[in-house]
Design a protein around this motif. Structure first.
Motif, short mmCIF file in Angstrom:
data_model
loop_
_atom_site.label_atom_id
_atom_site.label_comp_id
_atom_site.label_asym_id
_atom_site.label_seq_id
_atom_site.Cartn_x
_atom_site.Cartn_y
_atom_site.Cartn_z
N UNK A 1 0.84 -1.20 0.00
CA UNK A 1 0.00 0.00 0.00
C UNK A 1 0.87 1.25 0.00
N UNK A 2 1.97 1.22 0.75
CA UNK A 2 2.91 2.34 0.75
C UNK A 2 3.49 2.57 -0.64
N UNK A 3 3.84 1.48 -1.30
CA UNK A 3 4.37 1.59 -2.67
C UNK A 3 3.31 2.14 -3.62
N UNK A 4 2.06 1.70 -3.46
CA UNK A 4 0.97 2.21 -4.29
C UNK A 4 0.77 3.71 -4.05
N UNK A 5 0.82 4.14 -2.79
CA UNK A 5 0.66 5.56 -2.48
C UNK A 5 1.79 6.40 -3.08
N UNK A 6 3.01 5.88 -3.05
CA UNK A 6 4.14 6.60 -3.66
C UNK A 6 3.97 6.68 -5.18
N UNK A 7 3.51 5.58 -5.77
CA UNK A 7 3.25 5.56 -7.22
C UNK A 7 2.16 6.58 -7.56
N UNK A 8 1.13 6.62 -6.74
CA UNK A 8 0.01 7.53 -6.97
C UNK A 8 0.49 8.98 -6.93
N UNK A 9 1.27 9.32 -5.94
CA UNK A 9 1.77 10.69 -5.81
C UNK A 9 2.73 11.05 -6.95
N UNK A 10 3.64 10.15 -7.26
CA UNK A 10 4.63 10.41 -8.32
C UNK A 10 3.96 10.57 -9.68
N UNK A 11 2.88 9.82 -9.90
CA UNK A 11 2.20 9.86 -11.19
C UNK A 11 1.12 10.92 -11.28
N UNK A 12 0.88 11.62 -10.18
CA UNK A 12 -0.13 12.68 -10.18
C UNK A 12 -1.55 12.16 -10.22
N UNK A 13 -1.76 10.93 -9.77
CA UNK A 13 -3.11 10.37 -9.73
C UNK A 13 -3.91 11.06 -8.62
N UNK A 14 -5.20 11.26 -8.87
CA UNK A 14 -6.06 11.93 -7.90
C UNK A 14 -6.41 11.03 -6.72
N UNK A 15 -6.44 9.71 -6.96
CA UNK A 15 -6.80 8.77 -5.89
C UNK A 15 -6.23 7.39 -6.21
N UNK A 16 -6.39 6.48 -5.27
CA UNK A 16 -5.85 5.13 -5.44
C UNK A 16 -6.53 4.39 -6.59
N UNK A 17 -7.82 4.63 -6.79
CA UNK A 17 -8.53 3.95 -7.88
C UNK A 17 -7.90 4.28 -9.23
#
Length: 149
Positions: free
Chosen positions: A13-29
Motif C-alpha cells: 500500500x505504501x508503494x501504491x501511495x508513492x506511485x500515486x503521488x509520483x504519477x499525479x493520480x487523484x486517488x488510489x482507484x
C-alpha cells in the motif's frame, strides 16, 4: 463502473501511495486502473506469432572492441524488422540507441535479447506493443502529405 474490494499489505500500500503521488493520480482507484491497464498490455509469451511494434532502448560502451560494428551489422541483417534508430552520445564512451522495430513478436524479442546480450551493452529494455490487423496498419501507418505552399 464496478467497485472491487482488494486487500493489500501495508508495504505494498505504501508503494501504491508513492506511485500515486509520483504519477499525479487523484486517488488510489486511478492509480490501480493505470497499473491494471499497463499489466494487461503485456501479452503472454505464447502470443509470439502475433505481429508487434516495439521500442528497443539500450545503452552501450562504444569503446568495447568491435561492438559498434556488431550492432550495425545486426541491424542491417534484420533490415526488414527495423523502422528507425535514434543514436545519442551520452559521454565520450557511452551511447544510447532507441530502435523502433516491427515484426513477429517472438522474432523481435529474440533480436532484442541478442542485442542486449552483447558484451559492452550496459542496459537494455524492450517495450512491445501489439500490432493491429493489416487493415489497421494501412490506416495508421499511412504517410500524410505535408501541405504545399
Amino acid at each position: 463502473m464496478q467497485r472491487v474490494t482488494v486487500t493489500i499489505d501495508d508495504e505494498l500500500m505504501g508503494a501504491l501511495d508513492r506511485y500515486m503521488e509520483a504519477g499525479g493520480h487523484q486517488n488510489r482507484s486511478e492509480a490501480v486502473r493505470d497499473l491494471v491497464r499497463a499489466g494487461l498490455l503485456k501479452e503472454p509469451k505464447t502470443d509470439g506469432a502475433r505481429n508487434c511494434i516495439a521500442a528497443l532502448v539500450y545503452v552501450y560502451d562504444h569503446e568495447t572492441r568491435q561492438l559498434s560494428k556488431k550492432l550495425v551489422h545486426d541491424h542491417h541483417s534484420h533490415a526488414d524488422m527495423s523502422i528507425a534508430t535514434l543514436h545519442v552520445h551520452l559521454d565520450e564512451a557511452t551511447c544510447l540507441e532507441v530502435s523502433l522495430l516491427k515484426g513477429q513478436k517472438s522474432e523481435v524479442e529474440h533480436f532484442a535479447g541478442h542485442l542486449i546480450g552483447e558484451r559492452g551493452v550496459r542496459y537494455g529494455q524492450l517495450v512491445v506493443v501489439p500490432a493491429e490487423t493489416e487493415e489497421a496498419e494501412k490506416t495508421h501507418g499511412r504517410r500524410h502529405a505535408l501541405p504545399q505552399g
